[in-house]
Design a protein around this motif. Structure first.
Motif, PDB file in Angstrom:
ATOM      1  N   UNK A 475      36.388  36.891  55.303  1.00 25.13           N
ATOM      2  CA  UNK A 475      36.143  37.341  53.937  1.00 25.13           C
ATOM      3  C   UNK A 475      36.707  36.365  52.925  1.00 25.13           C
ATOM      4  N   UNK A 476      36.100  36.450  51.750  1.00 24.52           N
ATOM      5  CA  UNK A 476      36.533  35.642  50.617  1.00 24.52           C
ATOM      6  C   UNK A 476      37.150  36.602  49.612  1.00 24.52           C
ATOM      7  N   UNK A 477      38.366  36.280  49.153  1.00 26.94           N
ATOM      8  CA  UNK A 477      39.016  37.166  48.179  1.00 26.94           C
ATOM      9  C   UNK A 477      38.969  36.478  46.818  1.00 26.94           C
ATOM     10  N   UNK A 478      38.369  37.191  45.872  1.00 24.59           N
ATOM     11  CA  UNK A 478      38.103  36.593  44.575  1.00 24.59           C
ATOM     12  C   UNK A 478      38.528  37.517  43.445  1.00 24.59           C
ATOM     13  N   UNK A 479      38.624  36.945  42.239  1.00 31.51           N
ATOM     14  CA  UNK A 479      38.912  37.728  41.044  1.00 31.51           C
ATOM     15  C   UNK A 479      37.687  37.709  40.147  1.00 31.51           C
ATOM     16  N   UNK A 480      37.277  38.881  39.679  1.00 33.28           N
ATOM     17  CA  UNK A 480      36.141  38.976  38.763  1.00 33.28           C
ATOM     18  C   UNK A 480      36.634  38.922  37.328  1.00 33.28           C
ATOM     19  N   UNK A 481      35.975  38.099  36.521  1.00 29.94           N
ATOM     20  CA  UNK A 481      36.303  38.040  35.090  1.00 29.94           C
ATOM     21  C   UNK A 481      35.275  38.902  34.358  1.00 29.94           C
ATOM     22  N   UNK A 482      35.632  40.190  34.187  1.00 31.41           N
ATOM     23  CA  UNK A 482      34.688  41.158  33.615  1.00 31.41           C
ATOM     24  C   UNK A 482      34.333  40.867  32.160  1.00 31.41           C
ATOM     25  N   UNK A 483      35.138  40.008  31.500  1.00 32.26           N
ATOM     26  CA  UNK A 483      34.807  39.692  30.103  1.00 32.26           C
ATOM     27  C   UNK A 483      33.574  38.801  30.016  1.00 32.26           C
TER      28      UNK A 483
END
Length: 600
Positions: A475-483
């Motif tokens: 798996x790839x762990x990522x951060x979403x930039x919801x802005x």
RNA sequence: UGCCCGAUGGUGUAAUGGUAGCACAAACGACUCUGACUCGUUUUGUCUAGGUUCGAGUCCUAGUCGGGCAGCCA
């Protein structure tokens, strides 16, 4: 969305045959332009036939004329109703919404009507509108009575005789291209004797091959086809359309020109190999002294496509050897195969226009066909998100139970794009190709520490690559930039890459059949052993992850799985419970073409 | 060594005696929330030799190369 876009047909083309027709129209030579498409029902129609269909129906529709569909069924040994049915279905599919109005059929069971005109024997079979009910295509075999009557006239005029030579002897007497033939010993029989013998041939008194009816022309002609060609042969065989009514059957050269005449054909368009038959075509019609306008034959070069074979014999071999599943296997160049593959009929018409009509026997790059297909599908297809080779990606800043509705567009090329919602969740799948731990130069997609946009959603950054004991990525762990969501404050933020994705929790599974060219070389038919050029990767079957809106997809729908290609539910195998998609064709891929390309 | 047909960029085709153009392919660039689409730029062509003509891809002659024709298949 409809599969057919009649209005997307390109403008009427021009070529040497259409120029001739235009000339005749200008001269008012005929009351109406009538062409015909005359396949022999001994196989399935393919792309080569499609060129002829588009030409013949095209000429008809451009001139307010008509094009008769005619089964050229004069050889009972090879022909079957199965082929008749497939031919009708394929022709109607190809011309649907384009030239239906021009399709010439006849009342079911109808045969040419006899009448005398100025003392001259005549037969005519008028077409009827398609919507007039009980209709069917023309059949050369419906003309057998008329053909027989005309043969009697030929004999009476001294233009034909019954010959007792065996097939082998006939061949010997014919001579060779550079050596004249010799007259048959039966060439001088009286008309009375010929009439008697011909009548007895019909009555079944002689076995197959014992006698034949021949035209009396010129055994020394430099054109082989004028050396007293056979008109009728004896065949005690049941015919698919006429049953056991006949035991003598006319040959192509005799049946074809007269069938054209009987139907009132004005322009009889065929392929180059019949060029040397044209003098015979004209001779037979001329010898009969017919009262109505005579048809004329024009020849053009058939279609050759690279990476493709059209030979009926070889196509049959592919089916029999189970290299493909059937005549309508999506890899086959048949019209039924193309249809199942998801090729729009309009794309085939577009190809026909693109290749033109000439007398030069060339080889058209299959890329021209592929371009026509993409051109049509780009306008038609509904965009959907699908992941063929999934890798799990976790958006660590989105809670497990949260669903973020994103707006996606069905077709950006449409005038008023339809929109739909796709769900962004904590866990999604992305294409394995869209992540590279060690990215090649100019790689726009996701890499460790890199940013990429999830199409219709937001920009994400890759924080961590998780692997199992074997070193494979789990798996790839990522951060979403919801802005950066559409409508968000940073929606306009640019990143180099945008990739497709589906929700891991809301997507559905489907079988996807990835089709590719059937052959590995441009001219697989050039060598007898064409099967050594079969592409071992012409079909790969995988299970893919699809956005849930694809659940109700029908074979009549056309989809583009974004960034991947065009796909269609398989007409035979896809069910609501178990979806099966065929890949019609990939999208053009400039990145793939460049070099260090990952497998698509 | 018979007859018929054909030959224009890598491929397919247009120009019908007067500027060799179009499409596909290829290359480069622009644009892009599809490395798609779209747009722009570029590379590459009249089989050969004679002849007619002010002028020939086009007409004529010869040649070269390619395709077709000797099924009681179509």
């Amino acid at each position: 969305m409809s599969v057919e876009h009649p209005e997307s047909a390109p403008p009427a083309p021009s070529d040497f045959i259409r120029d001739i027709v235009a000339q005749h129209v200008a001269e008012k030579r005929y009351a109406k332009i009538v062409t015909r498409f005359p396949p022999e029902p001994n196989g399935y129609l393919h792309m080569g036939h499609a060129k002829s269909i588009c030409l013949n129906f095209g000429i008809a529709r451009e001139n307010g004329g008509q094009c008769n569909l005619r089964m050229d069924d004069t050889n009972p040994a090879k022909e079957e109703v199965e082929y008749v049915d497939s031919i009708i279905a394929d022709v109607r599919w190809l011309i649907f919404g384009w030239a239906d109005d021009c399709l010439g059929f006849k009342p079911k069971g109808a045969a040419p009507v006899r009448n005398e005109s100025n003392g001259k024997l005549d037969f005519y079979l008028a077409p009827v509108p398609l919507d007039s009910g009980n209709t069917e295509p023309f059949f050369a075999s419906d003309n057998f009575d008329a053909l027989y009557a005309y043969a009697v006239v030929l004999i009476q005029k001294g233009h034909a005789y019954v010959c007792d030579l065996s097939p082998k002897e006939t061949e010997e007497y014919r001579g060779s291209p550079d050596k004249p033939g010799r007259d048959s010993p039966h060439r001088t029989r009286s008309a009375t004797e010929n009439l008697d013998l011909f009548q007895r041939m019909r009555a079944g008194e002689f076995p197959d091959g014992a006698r034949s009816l021949r035209a009396k022309i010129d055994m020394a002609s430099p054109n082989i086809w004028l050396r007293d060609p056979l008109l009728y042969r004896i065949r005690h065989t049941t015919h698919h359309h006429t049953g056991n009514k006949w035991c003598i059957y006319p040959l192509y050269d005799y049946a074809h020109c007269l069938s054209d005449y009987l139907e009132g054909i004005t322009h009889s368009v065929c392929t180059l190999e019949f060029e040397v038959h044209r003098p015979l075509y004209d001779w037979i019609l001329g010898a009969l002294d017919l009262p109505r306008a005579l048809p004329h034959q024009y020849e053009f070069a058939k279609l050759n496509l690279s990476y493709t074979i059209f030979s009926k014999r070889r196509l049959l071999q592919l089916v029999q050897d189970k290299i493909v599943s059937s005549w309508d296997d999506p890899r086959m160049p048949t019209l039924s195969g193309a249809r199942r593959r998801g090729i729009p009929a309009s794309a085939i018409r577009r190809l026909a226009t693109a290749v033109g009509v000439t007398k030069y026997d060339g080889l058209t790059d299959v890329a021209v066909y592929e371009h026509a297909v993409r051109e049509e599908l780009n306008a038609l297809a509904l965009r959907r998100l699908a992941v063929l080779r999934p890798v799990k990606l976790v958006l660590t800043n989105i809670p497990p139970d949260e669903t973020i509705a994103c707006e996606a567009v069905d077709n950006p090329q449409a005038e008023n794009p339809v929109k739909r919602k796709v769900a962004l969740t904590r866990e999604v799948f992305i294409e394995s190709d869209d992540f590279a731990e060690v990215p090649p130069p100019k790689y726009f997609r996701l890499k460790p520490g890199g940013e990429v946009r999830l199409k219709y959603a937001c920009i994400i950054q890759c924080d961590e690559v998780v692997k199992d004991a074997t070193g494979a990525i789990t798996e790839l762990r990522c951060t979403a930039d919801l802005t950066t969501r559409s409508g968000g404050p940073n929606a306009d933020k640019k990143v180099k890459g945008t990739i497709h994705w589906v929700s891991a929790t809301e997507s559905i599974d489907a079988e996807v059949r990835l089709y590719d060219r059937l052959f590995t070389v441009a001219e697989p038919g050039a060598e007898e052993d064409f099967k050594k050029f079969i592409n071992p990767h012409s079909l790969e079957v995988i299970v893919a992850k699809l956005e849930p809106s694809l659940k109700g997809a029908q074979p009549s729908d056309r989809f583009q799985f974004e960034r991947l290609g065009y796909f269609v539910p398989d007409a035979k195998d896809s069910t609501p419970g178990k979806l099966v998609f065929n890949r019609t064709i990939t999208l053009k891929d400039a990145w793939l073409a460049k070099g260090p390309a990952p497998k698509k």
